[in-house]
Design a protein around this motif. Sequence first.
Motif, short mmCIF file in Angstrom:
data_model
loop_
_atom_site.label_atom_id
_atom_site.label_comp_id
_atom_site.label_asym_id
_atom_site.label_seq_id
_atom_site.Cartn_x
_atom_site.Cartn_y
_atom_site.Cartn_z
N LEU A 136 -52.60 -51.55 -26.94
CA LEU A 136 -52.03 -52.32 -28.05
C LEU A 136 -50.61 -51.87 -28.37
N GLY A 137 -50.28 -50.62 -28.05
CA GLY A 137 -48.92 -50.13 -28.26
C GLY A 137 -47.90 -50.83 -27.36
N VAL A 138 -48.33 -51.25 -26.18
CA VAL A 138 -47.43 -51.98 -25.29
C VAL A 138 -47.18 -53.39 -25.82
N PHE A 139 -48.18 -54.01 -26.43
CA PHE A 139 -48.05 -55.38 -26.92
C PHE A 139 -47.27 -55.43 -28.24
N SER A 140 -46.04 -54.96 -28.22
CA SER A 140 -45.20 -54.91 -29.41
C SER A 140 -44.89 -56.32 -29.92
N ASP A 141 -44.96 -56.49 -31.22
CA ASP A 141 -44.66 -57.78 -31.83
C ASP A 141 -43.19 -58.15 -31.69
N LYS A 142 -42.96 -59.40 -31.35
CA LYS A 142 -41.64 -60.02 -31.34
C LYS A 142 -40.62 -59.31 -30.46
N VAL A 143 -41.06 -58.71 -29.38
CA VAL A 143 -40.18 -58.06 -28.43
C VAL A 143 -40.46 -58.66 -27.05
N ASP A 144 -39.41 -58.99 -26.32
CA ASP A 144 -39.58 -59.51 -24.97
C ASP A 144 -39.97 -58.38 -24.03
N LEU A 145 -41.15 -58.48 -23.45
CA LEU A 145 -41.64 -57.50 -22.49
C LEU A 145 -41.60 -58.11 -21.10
N GLN A 146 -41.31 -57.31 -20.12
CA GLN A 146 -41.33 -57.81 -18.76
C GLN A 146 -42.77 -57.85 -18.25
N PHE A 147 -43.05 -58.87 -17.44
CA PHE A 147 -44.36 -58.94 -16.80
C PHE A 147 -44.19 -59.41 -15.36
N GLN A 148 -45.16 -59.04 -14.56
CA GLN A 148 -45.21 -59.45 -13.16
C GLN A 148 -46.59 -59.99 -12.87
N LEU A 149 -46.64 -61.14 -12.23
CA LEU A 149 -47.90 -61.72 -11.80
C LEU A 149 -47.88 -61.79 -10.28
N ASN A 150 -48.75 -61.02 -9.66
CA ASN A 150 -48.89 -61.00 -8.21
C ASN A 150 -50.33 -61.34 -7.87
N ASP A 151 -50.55 -62.55 -7.37
CA ASP A 151 -51.88 -63.03 -7.06
C ASP A 151 -52.78 -62.90 -8.29
N ASN A 152 -53.73 -62.00 -8.26
CA ASN A 152 -54.67 -61.84 -9.37
C ASN A 152 -54.42 -60.59 -10.19
N THR A 153 -53.20 -60.05 -10.12
CA THR A 153 -52.84 -58.85 -10.86
C THR A 153 -51.69 -59.17 -11.81
N LEU A 154 -51.86 -58.81 -13.07
CA LEU A 154 -50.84 -59.01 -14.09
C LEU A 154 -50.44 -57.64 -14.63
N THR A 155 -49.15 -57.33 -14.57
CA THR A 155 -48.63 -56.07 -15.09
C THR A 155 -47.65 -56.37 -16.20
N ILE A 156 -47.90 -55.78 -17.37
CA ILE A 156 -47.02 -55.93 -18.53
C ILE A 156 -46.42 -54.56 -18.80
N THR A 157 -45.09 -54.51 -18.89
CA THR A 157 -44.36 -53.26 -19.04
C THR A 157 -43.81 -53.13 -20.45
#
Length: 136
Positions: A102-123
């Motif tokens: 939940l600490g990564v899912f910061s409110d109102k901040v643009d986070l980078q994400f990568q979707l590779n096939d069936n894997t989603l990475t949120i930075t």
Amino acid sequence: MKKIILFIMALLMLVACSGANTANITGGWKLVSYGSVDNPTPAIPDVDTSITFDSEGQMNGNVGCNGFGGNYKISSDDITFDSIMSTLMFCEGTSDQEQAVLGVFSDKVDLQFQLNDNTLTITSVDGLSVVNLERK
């Protein structure tokens, strides 16, 4: 000459269209790992660790004990979360996982994400933490 101009125009159109991320993250995801980008911690086994993104910009899930939900928006390769709320029960053994995710899912901040096939990475904003998810 006409063929060259048509080729260049077609190439420019492909390049312009390729910049837009049409990633579809809707559906259910399970937590695989979280934490340090260099050495993520595996998700706690046999614990419900799921996140669902719907097509209307709503998300909800459970990363151990507490449920959470809120809004999300995708723009290019960024994801923004807004109005995330969570229940606040104490459950032994899952609090580190819950706080990290939940600490990564910061409110109102643009986070980078990568979707590779069936894997989603949120930075995270600082680029030091990740949440790795796998499509259910």
